[in-house]
Every structure is written in structure tokens, then in C-alpha cells.
Scaffold this motif. Structure first.
Motif, PDB file in Angstrom:
ATOM      1  N   ALA A   7      14.430  -6.316 -13.006  1.00 50.11           N
ATOM      2  CA  ALA A   7      14.241  -4.824 -12.255  1.00 50.11           C
ATOM      3  C   ALA A   7      14.657  -3.526 -12.988  1.00 50.11           C
ATOM      4  CB  ALA A   7      14.993  -4.829 -10.850  1.00 50.11           C
ATOM      5  N   ALA A   8      15.678  -3.953 -13.837  1.00 48.76           N
ATOM      6  CA  ALA A   8      15.972  -2.799 -14.715  1.00 48.76           C
ATOM      7  C   ALA A   8      15.038  -2.611 -15.917  1.00 48.76           C
ATOM      8  CB  ALA A   8      17.499  -2.884 -15.255  1.00 48.76           C
ATOM      9  N   ARG A   9      14.580  -3.480 -16.366  1.00 54.64           N
ATOM     10  CA  ARG A   9      13.598  -3.547 -17.153  1.00 54.64           C
ATOM     11  C   ARG A   9      12.407  -2.788 -17.257  1.00 54.64           C
ATOM     12  NH1 ARG A   9       9.314  -5.796 -19.447  1.00 54.64           N
ATOM     13  NH2 ARG A   9       8.691  -6.956 -17.764  1.00 54.64           N
ATOM     14  N   ILE A  10      11.737  -3.167 -15.978  1.00 52.81           N
ATOM     15  CA  ILE A  10      10.736  -2.699 -15.562  1.00 52.81           C
ATOM     16  C   ILE A  10      10.564  -1.093 -15.007  1.00 52.81           C
ATOM     17  CG2 ILE A  10       9.544  -4.931 -15.270  1.00 52.81           C
ATOM     18  CD1 ILE A  10       9.740  -4.494 -12.246  1.00 52.81           C
ATOM     19  N   GLY A  11      11.963  -0.525 -14.918  1.00 58.22           N
ATOM     20  CA  GLY A  11      12.188   0.750 -14.016  1.00 58.22           C
ATOM     21  C   GLY A  11      12.270   0.748 -12.414  1.00 58.22           C
ATOM     22  N   LEU A  12      12.358  -0.552 -11.952  1.00 58.66           N
ATOM     23  CA  LEU A  12      12.514  -0.369 -10.637  1.00 58.66           C
ATOM     24  C   LEU A  12      13.920   0.082 -10.114  1.00 58.66           C
ATOM     25  CD1 LEU A  12      11.600  -1.168  -7.770  1.00 58.66           C
ATOM     26  CD2 LEU A  12      12.290  -3.428  -8.134  1.00 58.66           C
ATOM     27  N   ALA A  33       0.813  -1.137  -0.072  1.00 59.84           N
ATOM     28  CA  ALA A  33      -0.192   0.009   0.030  1.00 59.84           C
ATOM     29  C   ALA A  33       0.762   1.212  -0.009  1.00 59.84           C
ATOM     30  CB  ALA A  33      -0.886   0.063   1.232  1.00 59.84           C
ATOM     31  N   VAL A  34       1.369   1.547   1.128  1.00 60.98           N
ATOM     32  CA  VAL A  34       2.180   2.828   1.324  1.00 60.98           C
ATOM     33  C   VAL A  34       3.380   2.963   0.257  1.00 60.98           C
ATOM     34  CG1 VAL A  34       4.003   3.935   2.871  1.00 60.98           C
ATOM     35  CG2 VAL A  34       1.706   3.217   3.628  1.00 60.98           C
ATOM     36  N   ILE A  35       3.887   1.992  -0.063  1.00 61.11           N
ATOM     37  CA  ILE A  35       5.320   1.946  -1.078  1.00 61.11           C
ATOM     38  C   ILE A  35       4.651   2.232  -2.448  1.00 61.11           C
ATOM     39  CG2 ILE A  35       6.636   0.504   0.469  1.00 61.11           C
ATOM     40  CD1 ILE A  35       6.180  -1.925  -1.521  1.00 61.11           C
ATOM     41  N   SER A  36       3.429   1.994  -2.821  1.00 60.45           N
ATOM     42  CA  SER A  36       2.796   2.327  -4.194  1.00 60.45           C
ATOM     43  C   SER A  36       3.149   3.821  -4.431  1.00 60.45           C
ATOM     44  CB  SER A  36       1.596   1.812  -4.233  1.00 60.45           C
ATOM     45  OG  SER A  36       1.460   0.584  -4.205  1.00 60.45           O
ATOM     46  N   LEU A  37       3.383   4.507  -3.386  1.00 64.22           N
ATOM     47  CA  LEU A  37       3.357   5.994  -3.424  1.00 64.22           C
ATOM     48  C   LEU A  37       4.643   6.389  -4.467  1.00 64.22           C
ATOM     49  CD1 LEU A  37       2.614   7.079  -0.246  1.00 64.22           C
ATOM     50  CD2 LEU A  37       1.225   7.872  -1.925  1.00 64.22           C
ATOM     51  N   THR A  38       5.803   5.515  -4.041  1.00 61.06           N
ATOM     52  CA  THR A  38       6.848   5.828  -5.244  1.00 61.06           C
ATOM     53  C   THR A  38       6.893   4.803  -6.150  1.00 61.06           C
ATOM     54  OG1 THR A  38       8.358   4.138  -3.600  1.00 61.06           O
ATOM     55  CG2 THR A  38       8.381   6.646  -3.113  1.00 61.06           C
ATOM     56  N   LEU A  39       6.368   3.489  -5.890  1.00 59.93           N
ATOM     57  CA  LEU A  39       6.391   2.546  -7.200  1.00 59.93           C
ATOM     58  C   LEU A  39       5.317   2.969  -8.429  1.00 59.93           C
ATOM     59  CD1 LEU A  39       6.995  -0.338  -4.779  1.00 59.93           C
ATOM     60  CD2 LEU A  39       8.135  -0.004  -6.616  1.00 59.93           C
ATOM     61  N   LEU A  40       4.408   3.369  -7.962  1.00 56.15           N
ATOM     62  CA  LEU A  40       3.378   3.146  -9.209  1.00 56.15           C
ATOM     63  C   LEU A  40       3.885   4.517 -10.368  1.00 56.15           C
ATOM     64  CD1 LEU A  40      -0.066   2.806  -7.304  1.00 56.15           C
ATOM     65  CD2 LEU A  40       1.132   1.296  -8.993  1.00 56.15           C
ATOM     66  N   PRO A  41       4.088   5.589  -9.756  1.00 52.89           N
ATOM     67  CA  PRO A  41       4.629   6.526 -10.783  1.00 52.89           C
ATOM     68  C   PRO A  41       5.793   6.271 -11.443  1.00 52.89           C
ATOM     69  CG  PRO A  41       4.042   7.559  -8.406  1.00 52.89           C
ATOM     70  CD  PRO A  41       4.326   6.064  -8.508  1.00 52.89           C
ATOM     71  N   ARG A  42       6.458   4.975 -11.176  1.00 50.29           N
ATOM     72  CA  ARG A  42       7.960   5.055 -11.894  1.00 50.29           C
ATOM     73  C   ARG A  42       8.110   3.750 -12.354  1.00 50.29           C
ATOM     74  NH1 ARG A  42      11.882   8.133  -7.112  1.00 50.29           N
ATOM     75  NH2 ARG A  42      11.897  10.253  -8.493  1.00 50.29           N
ATOM     76  N   THR A  43       7.269   2.811 -12.092  1.00 47.45           N
ATOM     77  CA  THR A  43       7.634   1.334 -12.602  1.00 47.45           C
ATOM     78  C   THR A  43       6.470   0.960 -13.776  1.00 47.45           C
ATOM     79  OG1 THR A  43       8.242   1.109 -10.270  1.00 47.45           O
ATOM     80  CG2 THR A  43       7.945  -0.887 -11.791  1.00 47.45           C
ATOM     81  N   ASP A  44       6.928   0.149 -14.681  1.00 48.14           N
ATOM     82  CA  ASP A  44       5.927  -0.383 -15.665  1.00 48.14           C
ATOM     83  C   ASP A  44       4.816  -1.035 -14.990  1.00 48.14           C
ATOM     84  OD1 ASP A  44       5.320  -3.161 -17.436  1.00 48.14           O
ATOM     85  OD2 ASP A  44       5.781  -1.554 -18.602  1.00 48.14           O
ATOM     86  N   PRO A  45       3.625  -0.632 -15.373  1.00 48.26           N
ATOM     87  CA  PRO A  45       2.294  -0.862 -14.742  1.00 48.26           C
ATOM     88  C   PRO A  45       1.947  -2.523 -14.876  1.00 48.26           C
ATOM     89  CG  PRO A  45       1.858   0.413 -16.613  1.00 48.26           C
ATOM     90  CD  PRO A  45       3.214   0.561 -16.506  1.00 48.26           C
ATOM     91  N   ARG A  46       2.173  -2.872 -16.242  1.00 48.87           N
ATOM     92  CA  ARG A  46       1.974  -4.307 -16.351  1.00 48.87           C
ATOM     93  C   ARG A  46       2.740  -5.230 -15.667  1.00 48.87           C
ATOM     94  NH1 ARG A  46      -3.038  -5.532 -17.813  1.00 48.87           N
ATOM     95  NH2 ARG A  46      -2.498  -7.109 -19.068  1.00 48.87           N
ATOM     96  N   ALA A  47       4.093  -5.024 -15.592  1.00 51.46           N
ATOM     97  CA  ALA A  47       4.944  -5.783 -14.882  1.00 51.46           C
ATOM     98  C   ALA A  47       4.815  -5.607 -13.532  1.00 51.46           C
ATOM     99  CB  ALA A  47       6.580  -5.239 -15.123  1.00 51.46           C
ATOM    100  N   LEU A  48       4.360  -4.528 -12.775  1.00 55.62           N
ATOM    101  CA  LEU A  48       4.122  -4.466 -11.528  1.00 55.62           C
ATOM    102  C   LEU A  48       2.967  -5.119 -10.983  1.00 55.62           C
ATOM    103  CD1 LEU A  48       5.678  -2.607  -9.356  1.00 55.62           C
ATOM    104  CD2 LEU A  48       3.912  -0.885  -9.775  1.00 55.62           C
TER     105      LEU A  48
END
Length: 244
Positions: A160-165, A130-145
Motif C-alpha cells: 500500500a505504501a509502495r503504490i501510494g495508497l 467507480a466512484v472511489i476512482s475519483l480519489t484513487l486514480l490521481p494518487r496511486t500507481d497506475p500499473r499496481a492499481l
């Protein structure tokens, strides 16, 4: 006991997560100490950028289930990294799990060794990222996430590099970081601050819009019967009751 090591070399302040007894899990104490160190770095004109790294074979195992941080404190730490007027660079040479991935995604640049592994393990203990989605959702590939959030599968540094993590990965993470840190040292401090402001605007919009709701969701889920069963099963090293 100090949980964050600090060194400085040519304008780069290195903050080292050093809580080996729990694999650098995000305890209330570690979150508080890291926030205090970042506050100090923000005030230091001699600090051009910050490297966030770790001792041992784990960058962070996620939230400390025995001494969890207040969700609001974790939100505050993530926002502090995003808002800090100096670049924050993650240096990962080990494993990252659950909440540790939110910390990783808060950093402006992240480099990982090819030995690193990653997993969003929240669903396996009955909660959600939940909380970590604040940084992950705007920066990471949505389908992979979606896949990694929903399955809790372990994945490698290349994925991790492919999906932008992470920004980049290599066998020798220090060799990967060398040109990055050189570039930061060559950049004007005011220009770095303003450029970071441009890059983080969308992430901060997510905090403004969603932080309260996601904090409430985290509190609710961690107090649920599924979470109690999942965390007990994890600590007892057994399968949870819902396994089919």
C-alpha cells in the motif's frame, strides 16, 4: 446511535468510525454523520488538522450492502475531505476494503500499521470501483492499481505504501504519526490551507470531469444481475455463479 467518535488534543481533532456491527461499512447513516462532523471541524479555528481512524480491526469494509449510501452522497463526502481547508490524516490499524479505500485515498496523509490489509473487492461481487476512482486514480500507481482493481487480491501495508495508497507504514502507527502531527501543529493554518489547495488541484479536476459519469456507472452496475448475484453470494458466504 452515534457512529463517529470525536476527541481533540492540541489542535488535532480525531474522528473515529465506530460502527462495529458492520465493520465500519459506509452506510447512508455513517456517510451522513461523517460529513456533518467534517463540516463542524471546518468551522473550528481551534482545529489545526483532523485524524480519521476507527474502532475494531477494520477501518472500513466498504459500502454497506444492506444500507448503501446514495452514490452522490459518497462522492460528496470524498470531495469534502479533499476540499477541506485543513489536512485530513488517516490512521489505520486494521483492514480496508473496497469503498473504504476511496475514503483512505481522499485523505491528505495516511499511515497504516503493518497488520493492516487492503483489497479492492468490487469485481468479486460483480461491480467496479467507480466512484472511489475519483480519489484513487490521481494518487496511486497506475500499473499496481490495474492489478489490484482487476483481481481483488489482498495486499499488505508495505505494498500500500509502495503504490501510494498510504503515505507510510510501521509496526506502531502512533509512533509513525507523531512527527507528522507535530509538523502540522507547527504549521500556520493559512499556509496549510493554501498548500493543500496546491496538492489537491489535480484531484478536484478529476471530480469536475468524471464525477457525474462515475456516479451513473456505479448506479448502473449496482442494479445489474451480476451485482445481485455477487452480493447475494457474499451475504450467503458462497462462491458466485461465475467462478471458473
Amino acid at each position: 446511535m452515534t457512529l463517529i467518535g470525536r476527541t481533540r488534543a492540541r489542535g488535532i481533532e480525531t474522528l473515529t468510525l465506530d460502527s462495529p456491527h458492520n465493520r465500519n461499512a459506509l452506510s447512508a447513516a455513517l456517510v451522513g454523520e461523517l460529513a456533518a462532523c467534517l463540516t463542524d471541524c471546518a468551522k473550528e479555528d481551534a482545529v489545526r488538522a483532523i485524524v480519521l481512524t476507527h474502532t475494531g480491526n477494520t477501518f472500513s469494509a466498504g459500502a454497506d450492502l444492506k444500507d448503501p449510501p446514495d452514490p452522490a452522497a459518497l462522492v460528496g463526502l470524498l470531495r469534502q475531505i479533499v476540499e477541506l481547508g485543513k489536512p485530513v490524516v488517516a490512521r489505520v490499524t486494521g483492514h480496508v476494503r473496497a469503498g473504504g479505500l476511496g475514503l483512505l485515498a481522499a485523505c491528505d496523509i495516511a499511515a497504516a500499521s503493518t497488520e493492516s490489509t487492503f483489497a479492492f473487492t468490487e469485481v468479486r461481487i460483480g461491480v467496479a470501483p467507480a466512484v472511489i476512482s475519483l480519489t484513487l486514480l490521481p494518487r496511486t500507481d497506475p500499473r499496481a492499481l490495474a492489478r489490484h482493481y482487476l483481481t481483488g487480491e489482498r495486499f499488505d501495508a508495505a505494498e500500500a505504501a509502495r503504490i501510494g495508497l498510504v503515505t507510510t507504514a510501521g509496526d506502531d502507527v502512533d509512533a509513525v504519526l507523531e512527527p507528522i502531527l507535530d509538523g502540522l501543529r507547527r504549521a500556520a493554518p493559512e499556509a496549510l490551507a493554501e498548500t493543500k489547495r496546491l496538492l489537491t488541484a489535480r484531484v478536484l479536476e478529476t471530480f469536475d470531469r468524471d464525477a457525474a459519469d462515475l456516479t451513473a456507472l456505479s448506479v448502473r452496475l449496482f442494479a445489474s444481475p451480476h451485482a445481485r448475484e455477487g452480493m447475494t453470494a457474499f451475504l450467503e458466504r458462497r462462491d458466485p455463479s461465475w467462478l471458473v
